[in-house]
Scaffold this active site. Structure first.
Site: not given
Ligand code: PLP
Length: 394
Positions: A71-72, A179, A211, A213, A249, A337
């Site tokens: 997600g990041t 989320q 994301a 997970h 990759t 996070c």
């Molecule tokens: C709303 C939201 N955006 C982005 C992320 C970041 O995702 P990731 O942990 O896959 O980098 C999170 C937390 O994990 C999140 O809750």
């Protein structure tokens, strides 16, 4: 004592379908999806099949799915990539309660590329008011980024009302659905069959982050859904994978596990949301009725189905976590996070919660409905800890 994992918003438990899909890739023999031999073709076929499954499950076209490391990275690609590709007036609009990967990407553009940043406030429930967004948007605004639902308090935004405001000026809209997509019916709206409630947030959105997970897939993999034809600057440069948008990759097994988790989660999402909501409501009622000094944070109704978040006056969030963990209950204080931070949650501060109270944040996010016994155990431990910390008999 059976342990209960109530921290799905941090990382959801691995789904058996995701585990099986990853093992199948590894057992068949790991290979590079760009290699020109049979094992490479098999890896490429896995990635393509996963792209199709994710696109199908989230109402997108396969070509609109860009795999990332999570997600990041997808948020960074959306904000930095869209803004640099089409800077317009170098003006970004976001909200005060976005995930740090959104806020920090905006601040990076501000710091390094001279963009102007408008951070729109939220109300006491964590809702972004359309009037505030309307006041912030300008004909030369580069991008509007507002999350579909907040990770800490679960508030779901009226994203379509915000997207309509952006459409007046032709401003692209990004939404962080990390989320929301895991527990609500969410669609990018690119397929003719995605209509009605399943078409939310739909075609008014230019880019949407998901994301793995959070769906019960592996960590370290995610995707940006990017409307076909949208110009975007790559953030990672190299071999030109993912249509040149994201070099590196491909994480073949992770992508296969991600797709299996998304398919499993979205195939039951409507039905499970109601059960989850009922279980969450029982937990919230139990806590508020039995534990003095507790208050629900976030919108009481427009919230993610499994999200129960509280402040607990007079008791630090950290000490509550320790006590609950000792009783086999895994929860979170604010957002995992931003782990390691003992500062008050910026989300709660933005909602007008006093700093001292914001430090008492507690978040339970249910991966599935919980039993009455688990609920009672949670309430009992919380009540005992409040009693111990505040020196009152409750
Ligand atoms: C709303 C939201 N955006 C982005 C992320 C970041 O995702 P990731 O942990 O896959 O980098 C999170 C937390 O994990 C999140 O809750």
């Amino acid at each position: 004592m059976t342990a209960a994992y109530l921290d799905a918003a941090a990382t959801a438990p691995l789904r058996p379908e995701a585990r099986a899909a990853m093992l199948a890739v590894w057992d068949a023999g790991q290979a590079n999806a760009s290699s020109v031999h049979s094992a490479g073709f098999r890896a490429r076929a896995e990635v393509d099949a996963a792209r199709d499954r994710i696109a199908q499950a989230l109402g997108a076209r396969p070509g609109e799915v860009v795999f990332t490391s999570g997600g990041t990275e997808a948020n960074t690609l959306a904000i930095v990539g869209l803004a640099l590709a089409r800077p317009r007036g170098r003006h970004l609009v976001t909200s005060a309660i976005e995930h740090s990967s959104v806020l920090e990407s905006c601040r990076y553009l501000e710091r390094v590329f001279g963009f102007e940043l408008t951070v729109v406030p939220v109300d006491a429930w964590g809702r972004v008011a359309p009037e505030a967004v309307a006041a912030a948007l300008r004909p030369d605004t580069t991008l509007l980024s507002v999350g579909l639902a907040n990770a800490e308090v679960g508030t779901v935004q009226s994203i379509n009302a915000l997207a309509e405001l952006a459409a007046v000026f032709g401003i692209p809209v990004h939404t962080d659905a990390v989320q929301a997509a895991a527990s609500l019916p969410v669609s990018f709206g690119s397929r003719p069959e995605s209509a009605g409630i399943a078409a939310w947030p739909g075609r008014g959105i230019t880019a949407m982050t998901v994301a793995s997970h959070k769906f019960g897939g592996p960590q370290g993999v995610g995707a940006l859904l990017l409307r076909a034809g949208t110009p975007v600057e790559a953030v990672l440069h190299g071999g030109g994978q993912e249509g040149g948008v994201r070099s590196g990759t491909e994480n073949v097994a992770g992508i296969a596990g991600f797709a299996a988790a998304v398919s499993a989660a979205t195939s039951t999402v409507g039905a499970t949301a109601w059960e989850l909501m009922a279980s969450r409501e029982a937990l919230v009622r139990g806590v508020l009725a039995a534990v003095p000094g507790t208050a629900l944070t976030g919108d009481p109704e427009e919230r993610l189905p499994g999200h129960a978040s509280f402040t607990v006056a007079g008791v630090s969030g950290e000490s509550l976590l320790v006590a609950l963990d000792a009783a086999g209950l895994a929860v979170s204080s604010g957002s995992a996070c931003a782990a390691g931070q003992s500062d008050p949650s910026p989300v709660l501060l933005a909602m007008g919660v006093a700093p001292e109270l914001a430090q008492t944040a507690l978040r339970c996010t249910l991966p599935a409905p919980i039993s009455e016994r688990t609920r009672e155990r949670f309430v009992d431990v919380l009540r005992a800890e409040v009693s111990r910390a505040t020196g009152t008999r409750v």
